[in-house]
Design an enzyme around this catalytic site. Structure first.
Site, short mmCIF file in Angstrom:
data_model
loop_
_atom_site.label_atom_id
_atom_site.label_comp_id
_atom_site.label_asym_id
_atom_site.label_seq_id
_atom_site.Cartn_x
_atom_site.Cartn_y
_atom_site.Cartn_z
CG ASP A 101 -4.99 0.08 5.87
OD1 ASP A 101 -5.82 -0.28 5.00
OD2 ASP A 101 -4.47 1.20 5.88
CG ASP A 131 -1.97 1.05 1.21
OD1 ASP A 131 -2.21 1.60 0.13
OD2 ASP A 131 -2.54 1.33 2.27
CG ASP A 166 -6.78 -4.09 2.37
OD1 ASP A 166 -7.16 -3.94 1.20
OD2 ASP A 166 -6.36 -3.14 3.07
#
Length: 948
Positions: A685, A374, A689
């Site tokens: 997070d 990310d 996900d």
């Protein structure tokens, strides 16, 4: 409407902070029942037969003496914690030291030793049998102690990743460990949060909870406050949330009514033990190695019996030789050393801010060759700052200041503007602060800087509103929230409804492409004007220009005279929204991120960015961090959907950024890399996900911003949300893998050398150079005292300059076997050669065996120096860094001297005192293995220098 869902006061997310005073009655706990959680539900319901889900909310609040906006006082919380106990499930009784000791005997290697002891005892060799059993017991004791330490280490790590909850205490929202929650706490939660106690809903907004863990319901369950019938089944109690479940959408506020063993899941789990960690790949390989050793031992015994029969040796002597062979073949120290290696790896990674939740991840880290990371908070600082505003009509307003401090000017063409007097700027800033769930926290004694409570993107909108002269608290008070659609990751939008002295209106904020699809007009000068092609092109150019400058872009729109209809969602606003403007935000890269990316690339690991930002923004940041190479490309979610699997596989090598991807697409990205044979780490997070985290070889969750669902699906949790920490963890994983290979090399070469020496002596007609108890002593002294220090050795520093460990590489890899080709003959030749030489000089057999015994011990001490490095000289490394290894060698010397020179031990180990003048010769002969390996390493380094 959101207002119809209220039940007990407060509205909107700001209720999480609490609006009331601190005036809860100090003696209010008099209404509670006597100690004992079992009595609590009846008291809450107002009497027997009135279940919690059927009681009026007011009755529950009164029974627990709590005001929703205030919560419990600290004194009330302490008293209830003492009365009802911590909010935790009953833990399984910890295994005693005796149980841990007995557990060490469940190993094929131990079974072989016990069989050897039984055979020795049946042959009348009581001292040999006693020594074998003593070694087994000592290994069991060492294993029990180390396993106990490993369990304590993992228990401390579990505390680091303990669940938390947001609760109102004394009018303030605080973050508590789940264990600290008590009946009467008012908790708040949103998508991705774990529910950590049974609670009755006070209010909810589009709340859905996954309850499969408790009820088996496969889809998330919608929740809403309001009393239900007393006979409502547990699975249909929509006004309750249960411990052990998690929020998948929306948010809510609830009153805790049961904790710990009194929760529904606690009742189920009260008598069950906690689950064990699944067997890791390494443990399976160790078990496989044990089976190979058993098979080799059986074959070896057959060979020994056959050779003994050919030589006409007595059955007793042949049997004791077979026992010696069995004992020499077994690497007794392997199970203990592996346990220690994994525990140390977990502990060292925790020290580097990476909590390992699955031991298998320690091995997988060494093989990683792709990291899908990310961007926000992991590669960047997650401190969003608004730097530019786009207003209808092509106006661009620059914003000064950094971070969340609400100070700085708004300028247009170099001139400061007053947002209070500029209608367009004011409308945009006002919408940004109202359609917003964050708070700004001013500096205090604990933190000298302004900081965000909530999403950083939203916090930056509050900061820029304050810079424009708007009073955030006052504006929110004038336009209270009446309803909302929480942020939807699929739609990439959020909407709130507000009343402002007239007809309600809806504010929408989100990704520019999603907001623009809803807009048919722009708002300029307080009026709606058609969104013509020219205005739309101008807005799109501004958006792309911001993205090219690595800015995150938000669009904000207004819908007049509108209400939120949850069942219709955003479709109700299509063509009715008025574009207020665009907001460009900068999230600066972490200072250490670029260096970590370069380190990963040097280590053969390819970083790939997976971001929710626009692809131009992601690509700009990726180029700045060296993630995107020359000619690399960015692909967004729509483009990804248009690619077939084969087409994606063909382009995967040149795609460095995946932008605007949804959870299903993240999962597809992981599977696409794995289909090529890559070992993939995925960071995440959010609750969405979780599928990708679970599917990745190493799922990595964020501790600071991560949801409990993401943490639960991951194998590793980063306590600082930092990409550089993940790279450090990879280095540590490679270090662990390298140390395990050194351990296998050392134990394997030592055991095989003993076998070669014994079999060779039998073949050429020499007496057996070693007896079983001596072999056991060699393995105990070398394995027990130096194998653990060997795997505790420091890294060589080149771990991240090597290629990733190939998937499925066996413990006895080709590299290990190549080194054993030199080490095994050197140890066997020095031991057997010295034995034959001394016999040829007429030395008594018992003395020659004692000398050969000592040569073997010394050779293995030198061999441990060989195994400390793959290519570096065993003499050039700084031994001062290996204090435990030095201590093990010194202790081994002292113990072996006792076996040779202490008369009580001579009979047990079949030894005699040696002449002092022989010690130097034995040391020189035993060092042969060191010089052979030093020569091999020198030639290998020379080839490396000559290689292009």
């Amino acid at each position: 409407m959101y207002g119809s869902q209220q039940g007990g006061g407060g509205s909107g997310r700001r209720s999480r902070r609490g609006k009331g005073g601190r005036g809860a009655a100090a003696g209010a706990d008099r209404a509670l029942p006597p100690a004992g959680a079992a009595a609590l539900p009846d008291a809450l319901a107002g009497g027997p037969g009135r279940p919690v889900h059927a009681a009026p909310v007011e009755a529950l609040l009164a029974a627990l003496a709590v005001t929703p906006g205030v919560g419990l006082t600290d004194e009330q919380a302490r008293e209830r914690l003492a009365r009802f106990g911590p909010n935790a499930l009953p833990e399984a009784r910890k295994a005693s030291l005796l149980a841990l000791f007995l557990r060490q005997f469940r190993s094929p290697l131990i079974y072989l030793l016990l069989a050897a002891a039984a055979l020795a005892l049946s042959l009348g060799e009581r001292s040999d049998a006693a020594v074998i059993l003593a070694v087994v017991a000592l290994n069991g004791a060492i294993g029990a102690v180390q396993e106990g330490r490993a369990e304590r280490s993992l228990a401390s790590l579990r505390q680091l990743s303990a669940l938390t909850a947001h609760a109102a205490r004394g009018g303030r929202e605080v973050i508590l460990e789940a264990r600290q929650l008590v009946p009467g706490d008012v908790v708040v939660f949103s998508a991705g949060d774990a529910i950590v106690a049974d609670a009755r809903l006070l209010d909810a907004a589009a709340l859905e909870v996954a309850e499969a863990a408790l009820t088996g319901e496969s889809v998330p369950v919608p929740k809403a406050p309001g009393a239900l019938g007393p006979d409502t089944p547990l699975a249909d109690r929509a006004n309750m949330v249960w411990s052990g479940t998690h929020v998948t959408a929306g948010r809510g506020r609830a009153l805790v009514v049961a904790t710990g063993a009194s929760t529904e899941v606690g009742k189920i789990a009260a008598l069950t033990a906690t689950g064990e960690e699944p067997e890791t790949t390494l443990e399976r390989r160790i078990a496989q190695l044990g089976r190979y050793v058993i098979a080799a031992g059986v074959v070896m015994c057959g060979v020994v019996v056959a050779l003994g029969a050919l030589r006409g040796l007595p059955l007793v002597e042949v049997s004791m030789i077979a026992v010696s062979q069995l004992v020499s073949l077994i690497p007794e120290g392997l199970p203990v050393a592996v346990t220690v290696a994994l525990a140390l790896g977990v502990r060292r990674m925790a020290a580097r801010r990476a909590i390992v939740r699955r031991l298998s991840a320690v091995e997988s880290l060494g093989s990683l060759n792709v990291i899908c990371s990310d961007k926000t908070g992991t590669l960047t600082r997650n401190e969003m700052t608004v730097t530019v505003l786009y207003l209808p009509g092509g106006r661009r307003v620059e914003v000064e200041g950094t971070g969340y401090e609400p100070s700085g000017r708004l300028t247009e063409d170099g001139r400061a503007i007053d947002a209070g007097a500029d209608a367009d700027a004011r409308e945009l800033l006002l919408a940004g602060l109202l359609c917003n769930d964050a708070e700004l926290v001013p500096p205090d004694d604990d933190e000298p800087r302004w900081r965000a409570l909530g999403d950083p993107t939203e916090a930056s909108l509050l900061a820029v509103a304050a810079k424009g002269g708007l009073d955030v608290r006052a504006e929110r008070g004038r336009s209270p929230r009446q309803g909302e659609i929480p942020f939807d990751a699929a739609a990439r939008l959020m909407a709130t409804q507000h009343g402002r002295g007239g007809a309600p209106r809806v504010l929408i904020k989100g990704a520019p492409e999603s907001v623009l699809e809803l807009c048919a007009s722009v708002r300029r000068g307080g009026r709606a004007e058609p969104l013509g092609d020219g205005e739309a092109r101008e807005a799109r150019r501004a958006w792309e220009d911001m993205a090219d400058r690595a800015l995150r872009v938000l669009a904000i729109a207004l819908v007049e005279e509108a209400t939120i209809e949850p069942q219709r969602g955003y479709a109700a606003f299509a063509g009715r929204a008025q574009l207020l403007g665009l907001v460009g935000q900068l999230d600066p890269p972490r200072p250490e991120a670029r260096g970590a990316v370069l380190t990963a690339q040097e280590a053969g690991i390819r970083p790939v960015m997976v971001t929710g930002d626009h692809k131009a923004t992601g690509l700009a940041v990726a180029r700045a961090l060296a993630i995107a190479r020359e000619g690399d490309m960015a692909v967004d979610g729509r483009e990804l959907d248009a690619l077939g699997d084969e087409e994606l596989a063909g382009k995967l090598e040149r795609i460095s950024v995946f932008a605007r991807v949804n959870p299903e697409q993240k999962l597809r990205i992981v599977e696409a890399f794995q289909a090529r044979g890559d070992i993939v780490a995925m960071t995440g997070d959010g609750v969405n996900d979780a599928p990708a985290l679970a599917r990745a070889d190493v799922g990595v969750a964020m501790a600071v911003t991560g949801t409990e669902v993401a943490k639960g699906a991951s194998k590793i949790v980063l306590t600082d949300d930092n990409f550089a920490t993940l790279v450090d963890a990879v280095a540590e994983g490679r270090h662990v893998h390298r140390n395990l290979k050194r351990l296998i090399l050392y134990l394997g070469s030592s055991s095989l050398a003993e076998v070669v020496a014994l079999v060779t002596a039998l073949v050429i007609g020499l007496p057996v150079p070693l007896v079983a108890v001596q072999i056991l002593w060699v393995n105990l002294v070398t394995s027990g005292l130096v194998t653990v220090p060997l795997i505790m050795g420091p890294p060589e520093g080149d771990e991240m300059r090597l290629a990733p460990v190939p998937r499925g590489e066996p413990l006895l890899s080709s590299q290990v076997l190549r080194r054993m080709v030199f080490i095994v003959p050197a140890i066997a030749a020095s031991t057997l050669g010295y034995f034959a030489h001394r016999l040829s000089l007429g030395v008594p057999l018992v003395q020659a065996r004692t000398e050969a015994f000592t040569v073997l011990v010394v050779a293995q001490w030198f061999n441990v120096l060989n195994c400390r490095s793959d290519r570096g000289s065993g003499l050039s490394l700084d031994l001062a860094k290996s204090r435990w290894l030095i201590a093990g060698l010194l202790l081994g010397n002292a113990l072996h001297a006792a076996v040779i020179f202490a008369p009580p031990l001579n009979d047990v180990f079949h030894t005699v005192p040696l002449p002092i003048q022989e010690v130097t010769a034995i040391g020189a002969v035993g060092s042969l293995v060191l010089w052979v390996e030093e020569l091999r390493k020198a030639l290998a380094r020379r080839r490396e220098r000559r290689a292009p």
